[in-house]
Design a protein around this motif. Structure first.
Motif, PDB file in Angstrom:
ATOM      1  N   ALA A 295     -21.505 -18.946 -32.023  1.00 39.28           N
ATOM      2  CA  ALA A 295     -20.882 -20.289 -31.901  1.00 39.28           C
ATOM      3  C   ALA A 295     -19.536 -20.266 -31.352  1.00 39.28           C
ATOM      4  N   GLU A 296     -18.877 -21.405 -31.208  1.00 42.80           N
ATOM      5  CA  GLU A 296     -17.483 -21.493 -30.724  1.00 42.80           C
ATOM      6  C   GLU A 296     -16.636 -20.841 -32.014  1.00 42.80           C
ATOM      7  N   PRO A 297     -15.876 -19.952 -31.396  1.00 47.45           N
ATOM      8  CA  PRO A 297     -15.017 -19.490 -32.662  1.00 47.45           C
ATOM      9  C   PRO A 297     -13.879 -20.232 -33.142  1.00 47.45           C
TER      10      PRO A 297
ATOM     11  N   TRP B 226     -14.594 -11.265 -35.200  1.00 54.67           N
ATOM     12  CA  TRP B 226     -14.450 -12.303 -34.151  1.00 54.67           C
ATOM     13  C   TRP B 226     -15.508 -12.234 -33.214  1.00 54.67           C
ATOM     14  N   LEU B 227     -16.007 -11.117 -32.620  1.00 47.17           N
ATOM     15  CA  LEU B 227     -17.130 -11.022 -31.799  1.00 47.17           C
ATOM     16  C   LEU B 227     -18.540 -11.535 -32.204  1.00 47.17           C
ATOM     17  N   GLU B 228     -18.718 -11.232 -33.495  1.00 44.79           N
ATOM     18  CA  GLU B 228     -19.987 -11.655 -34.167  1.00 44.79           C
ATOM     19  C   GLU B 228     -19.866 -13.035 -34.012  1.00 44.79           C
ATOM     20  N   GLU B 229     -18.518 -13.871 -34.561  1.00 40.11           N
ATOM     21  CA  GLU B 229     -18.449 -15.344 -34.660  1.00 40.11           C
ATOM     22  C   GLU B 229     -18.743 -15.909 -33.238  1.00 40.11           C
TER      23      GLU B 229
ATOM     24  N   ALA C 203     -22.571  -9.710 -30.054  1.00 37.97           N
ATOM     25  CA  ALA C 203     -23.038  -9.260 -31.770  1.00 37.97           C
ATOM     26  C   ALA C 203     -23.378  -7.810 -31.690  1.00 37.97           C
ATOM     27  N   THR C 204     -23.825  -7.190 -30.719  1.00 36.76           N
ATOM     28  CA  THR C 204     -24.326  -5.696 -30.607  1.00 36.76           C
ATOM     29  C   THR C 204     -23.189  -5.025 -30.255  1.00 36.76           C
ATOM     30  N   ALA C 205     -22.082  -5.529 -29.459  1.00 37.44           N
ATOM     31  CA  ALA C 205     -20.685  -4.756 -29.543  1.00 37.44           C
ATOM     32  C   ALA C 205     -19.968  -4.725 -30.960  1.00 37.44           C
ATOM     33  N   ALA C 206     -20.162  -5.860 -31.738  1.00 40.00           N
ATOM     34  CA  ALA C 206     -19.566  -5.906 -32.922  1.00 40.00           C
ATOM     35  C   ALA C 206     -20.365  -4.878 -33.930  1.00 40.00           C
ATOM     36  N   THR C 207     -21.352  -4.754 -33.666  1.00 39.74           N
ATOM     37  CA  THR C 207     -22.413  -3.579 -34.463  1.00 39.74           C
ATOM     38  C   THR C 207     -21.911  -2.301 -34.282  1.00 39.74           C
TER      39      THR C 207
ATOM     40  N   LEU D 203     -14.793 -11.460 -16.930  1.00 42.87           N
ATOM     41  CA  LEU D 203     -15.314 -12.482 -17.941  1.00 42.87           C
ATOM     42  C   LEU D 203     -16.546 -11.722 -18.112  1.00 42.87           C
ATOM     43  N   VAL D 204     -17.174 -11.977 -19.613  1.00 42.72           N
ATOM     44  CA  VAL D 204     -18.208 -11.478 -20.336  1.00 42.72           C
ATOM     45  C   VAL D 204     -18.957 -12.624 -20.589  1.00 42.72           C
ATOM     46  N   PRO D 205     -20.276 -12.968 -20.352  1.00 48.24           N
ATOM     47  CA  PRO D 205     -20.955 -14.248 -20.855  1.00 48.24           C
ATOM     48  C   PRO D 205     -21.258 -13.960 -22.478  1.00 48.24           C
ATOM     49  N   VAL D 206     -21.104 -14.921 -23.015  1.00 45.80           N
ATOM     50  CA  VAL D 206     -21.302 -15.222 -24.276  1.00 45.80           C
ATOM     51  C   VAL D 206     -22.726 -14.811 -24.733  1.00 45.80           C
TER      52      VAL D 206
END
Length: 163
Positions: free
Chosen positions: A82-84, A75-78, A139-143, A131-134
């Protein structure tokens, strides 16, 4: 400031807001000796270090399963690309919630054992979320989360239903 590496060389999964942050790591299976149960074999003890506008606390709780952590990474990578397809990522235990905001931000919320100590029932979102900016940092957190999951693979049969 760079977060310290985990003993195994893995970095903490990091989320950074304007004046707030979450650093989390999977520490162990809740039931390390249970190998053949779809649910109990897969509960993970997660440790989090939270700082919401200077109010800091730590939690250590079985609040995710292996398959929920995999889902969060996907989900974080998505969200980073883009908008999930789904606006939020929630789990069996409602300790953590990740929600996509239309202003291209991610709201991370904490409840129950993962929430701020001494607050009872927080009276506002600002006391238990940030809040965290997109950005590509998601993607780094997902990895980073997937790297941690290598040490904690899914065990037993895949659950056929969610609790």
């Amino acid at each position: 400031m760079r977060e310290p590496d985990e003993p195994s060389g893995l970095q903490l999964v990091a989320f950074q807001g304007r004046h707030s942050s979450l650093r989390m790591a999977i520490r162990q299976y809740q039931f390390p000796d249970v190998m053949d149960d779809a649910w109990d074999s897969n509960w993970l003890i997660v440790e989090g270090h939270v700082d919401i506008k200077g109010r800091k606390w730590t939690f250590r709780d079985p609040c995710l399963t292996t398959f929920e952590a995999e889902h969060l990474a996907d989900w974080l990578e998505e969200v980073s690309n883009a908008e999930p397809s789904k606006v939020d990522c929630r789990f069996t235990e409602p300790n953590l919630e990740f929600r996509y905001q239309k202003n291209r931000q991610l709201r991370i919320s904490f409840a129950l054992e993962s929430g701020p100590p001494g607050f009872g029932t927080p009276s506002s979102w600002d006391e238990r979320s940030f809040l965290v900016p997109v950005s590509s940092a998601l993607a780094t957190a997902a990895t980073q989360l997937r790297q941690q999951l290598v040490r904690f693979p899914r065990r037993g049969p895949h659950p056929t239903r969610l609790r």
